[in-house]
Write an enzyme that holds these catalytic residues in place. Sequence first.
Site, mmCIF file in Angstrom:
data_model
loop_
_atom_site.group_PDB
_atom_site.id
_atom_site.type_symbol
_atom_site.label_atom_id
_atom_site.label_comp_id
_atom_site.label_asym_id
_atom_site.label_seq_id
_atom_site.Cartn_x
_atom_site.Cartn_y
_atom_site.Cartn_z
ATOM 1 N N TYR A 14 0.809 -1.237 0.142
ATOM 2 C CA TYR A 14 -0.023 -0.160 -0.021
ATOM 3 C C TYR A 14 0.683 1.180 -0.121
ATOM 4 O O TYR A 14 0.478 2.210 -0.808
ATOM 5 C CB TYR A 14 -0.931 0.078 1.186
ATOM 6 N N LYS A 34 -0.078 7.784 -23.183
ATOM 7 C CA LYS A 34 0.231 8.088 -24.561
ATOM 8 C C LYS A 34 1.654 7.739 -24.826
ATOM 9 O O LYS A 34 2.266 6.891 -24.718
ATOM 10 C CB LYS A 34 -0.035 9.577 -25.121
ATOM 11 N N ARG A 90 -13.371 15.279 -33.725
ATOM 12 C CA ARG A 90 -12.735 16.463 -33.013
ATOM 13 C C ARG A 90 -13.219 18.038 -33.713
ATOM 14 O O ARG A 90 -12.528 18.561 -34.352
ATOM 15 C CB ARG A 90 -11.030 16.559 -33.073
ATOM 16 N N PHE A 103 -8.036 21.595 -24.583
ATOM 17 C CA PHE A 103 -8.135 20.180 -24.504
ATOM 18 C C PHE A 103 -9.425 19.905 -23.801
ATOM 19 O O PHE A 103 -9.304 20.520 -22.643
ATOM 20 C CB PHE A 103 -6.792 19.303 -24.250
ATOM 21 N N THR A 104 -10.181 19.074 -24.155
ATOM 22 C CA THR A 104 -11.428 18.810 -23.607
ATOM 23 C C THR A 104 -11.329 18.771 -22.271
ATOM 24 O O THR A 104 -11.893 19.224 -21.250
ATOM 25 C CB THR A 104 -12.032 17.480 -24.271
ATOM 26 N N ASP A 111 1.507 20.402 -20.037
ATOM 27 C CA ASP A 111 0.758 18.984 -20.362
ATOM 28 C C ASP A 111 1.805 18.418 -21.091
ATOM 29 O O ASP A 111 1.873 18.403 -22.262
ATOM 30 C CB ASP A 111 -0.442 19.287 -21.299
ATOM 31 N N PHE A 152 -19.338 14.446 -26.331
ATOM 32 C CA PHE A 152 -18.931 13.607 -27.512
ATOM 33 C C PHE A 152 -18.828 12.385 -27.076
ATOM 34 O O PHE A 152 -18.957 11.410 -27.869
ATOM 35 C CB PHE A 152 -17.520 14.409 -28.070
HETATM 36 C C1 P70 Z 1 -7.232 11.193 -26.486
HETATM 37 C C2 P70 Z 1 -7.026 11.207 -25.115
HETATM 38 C C3 P70 Z 1 -6.328 12.642 -23.397
HETATM 39 C C4 P70 Z 1 -5.435 13.888 -22.917
HETATM 40 C C5 P70 Z 1 -4.645 14.375 -23.842
HETATM 41 C C6 P70 Z 1 -4.026 15.696 -23.526
HETATM 42 C C7 P70 Z 1 -3.320 16.498 -24.615
HETATM 43 C C8 P70 Z 1 -4.654 15.304 -21.273
HETATM 44 C C9 P70 Z 1 -5.388 14.192 -21.611
HETATM 45 C C10 P70 Z 1 -6.103 13.156 -20.516
HETATM 46 C C11 P70 Z 1 -8.180 10.362 -24.350
HETATM 47 C C12 P70 Z 1 -9.473 11.204 -24.644
HETATM 48 C C13 P70 Z 1 -9.689 12.440 -23.641
HETATM 49 C C14 P70 Z 1 -10.699 13.348 -23.933
HETATM 50 C C15 P70 Z 1 -11.429 13.080 -25.162
HETATM 51 C C16 P70 Z 1 -11.255 11.998 -25.992
HETATM 52 C C17 P70 Z 1 -9.972 11.164 -25.598
HETATM 53 N N1 P70 Z 1 -6.397 12.151 -24.614
HETATM 54 N N2 P70 Z 1 -4.126 16.067 -22.248
HETATM 55 O O1 P70 Z 1 -7.731 10.250 -27.338
HETATM 56 O O2 P70 Z 1 -5.647 12.201 -20.173
HETATM 57 O O3 P70 Z 1 -7.119 10.526 -20.887
HETATM 58 O O4 P70 Z 1 -5.206 10.015 -19.431
HETATM 59 O O5 P70 Z 1 -7.194 11.186 -18.604
HETATM 60 O O6 P70 Z 1 -4.620 14.351 -25.347
HETATM 61 O O7 P70 Z 1 -6.550 12.230 -27.075
HETATM 62 P P1 P70 Z 1 -6.248 10.800 -19.738
#
Ligand code: P70
Length: 470
Positions: A85, A271, A395, A137-138, A228, A462
Amino acid sequence: MTHHIPQTMGQQHGRRSWAEPWKIKMVEPLRMITREERQAAAEGAGYNTFLLRSDDVYIDLLTDSGTSAMSDRQWAGMMLGDEAYAGSRNFYHLEDAIQTYYGYRHILPTHQGRGAEHLISRVAIKPGQYIPGNMYFTTTRLHQEMAGGIFVDVIIDEAHDPESLHPFKGNIDLGKVEDLINTHGAAAIAYISLAGTVNMAGGQPVSMANVRDLRALCDRHGIKLFLDATRMVENSFFIQEREEGYAGKSIAEILREFCGYTDGAWMSAKKDNLVNIGGWLAVNDWDLFEELRNLIVVFEGLHTYGGAAGRDMEAMAIGIVESVQDDHARSRVGQVRYLGELLVEWGVPIVQPIGGHAIFLDARRFYSHIPQNQFPAQTLAAELYLDSGIRSMERGIASAGRDPHTGDHYYPKLELTRLTIPRRVYTQAHMDVTAEAVKAVYDARETTHGLKMVYEPKYLRFFQARFERL
Ligand code: P70
């Protein structure tokens, strides 16, 4: 750090090849289904590729997130998981790898990238503060907004133009940041949110000169700069390839220098770091770290595992070392480019220059007769699946969501469909199949109609929205 940069046969002989620096030891069978079955699956999924079952997908280019193939070393590392742990041995390996290759002082593992985004947003943003960043970013923006912040896009204008050939379309426009500071004062800025190879812009890199200038600007105004780092290895490859003075430096050296201009980073290790799950948060400042370390026990887990198992941290530590190898980065981006160059040759509109992790089809030019509120990029993703069982990701306007203040759709300039290439998973032949499918859908573009949204969830719509064909 002195590194011997291994030269591929292509580099040694001045040939074009970028072949993978590995061979395949284990395979996973793919499934192909008929056009009728794909039609039924698409309808069942409300024409949203996030709602398809992966068993109904032939080539899965939804994302490069958590979809990489691990190496034999990483799998061996999984067997060395110390599932204590507290104080797991694997945590110290991970900490050491991040300190060595990214250069940050204090680290926390998280369950994935958004876990880290959540913590840093809560701690570093006061309600009403602005967060300038190089395109939203989303998940990043949502966590910033949920912490009471206001995201402001300060990326250079070229990033919003899919045809601009600017070599560093991920750069921040320092003038836009200065304007924001002049209008609201430096104290109204929570921090600058800088992303490597900007996802929503088409995987476009940030130059070393830009981050150096940003550092100077931040120092002048006493503002923090957070990164990021999700695809920062790929960003380092573009610096090595395109920026003067970096051709002789290794990816590892470039990555370390770049991170050195920032105060900390959050990471989706799914990634660049070549694992199926995991993330981390790293900062240099002790006081900030103390706050984060306290908060992590509320939301993720104890600070020596965050949301990760010991074995996952071990795989991450090994993945970090593998990811910064020059031949890996070169073949990774090389494969993406192979697909992109085929499409360019065939006249299909894509975002250029070709980015690091994906090909972004320009749905606006692809379906110039479909208005943006009929979801051209979502339509294109549906058509690609129907044609060949290839799964891509919207996107565009669906991803952009709604303005929390007006309730209106955001209308992003970029309306893109992403063909995201997992690392070390598919072959060149799969890229050929994909290119042929895109071409077929392109040739049938004039008879294609758009979609209407019939179900819309409140957050990150989305992922779960449903559509019907018009
Ligand atoms: C994608 C994934 C995640 C992501 C990222 C950047 C530049 C942070 C994160 C979050 C997964 C994804 C996420 C949201 C919508 C669609 C797809 N991107 N910063 O496919 O990381 O997913 O580990 O929480 O690209 O691009 P995590």
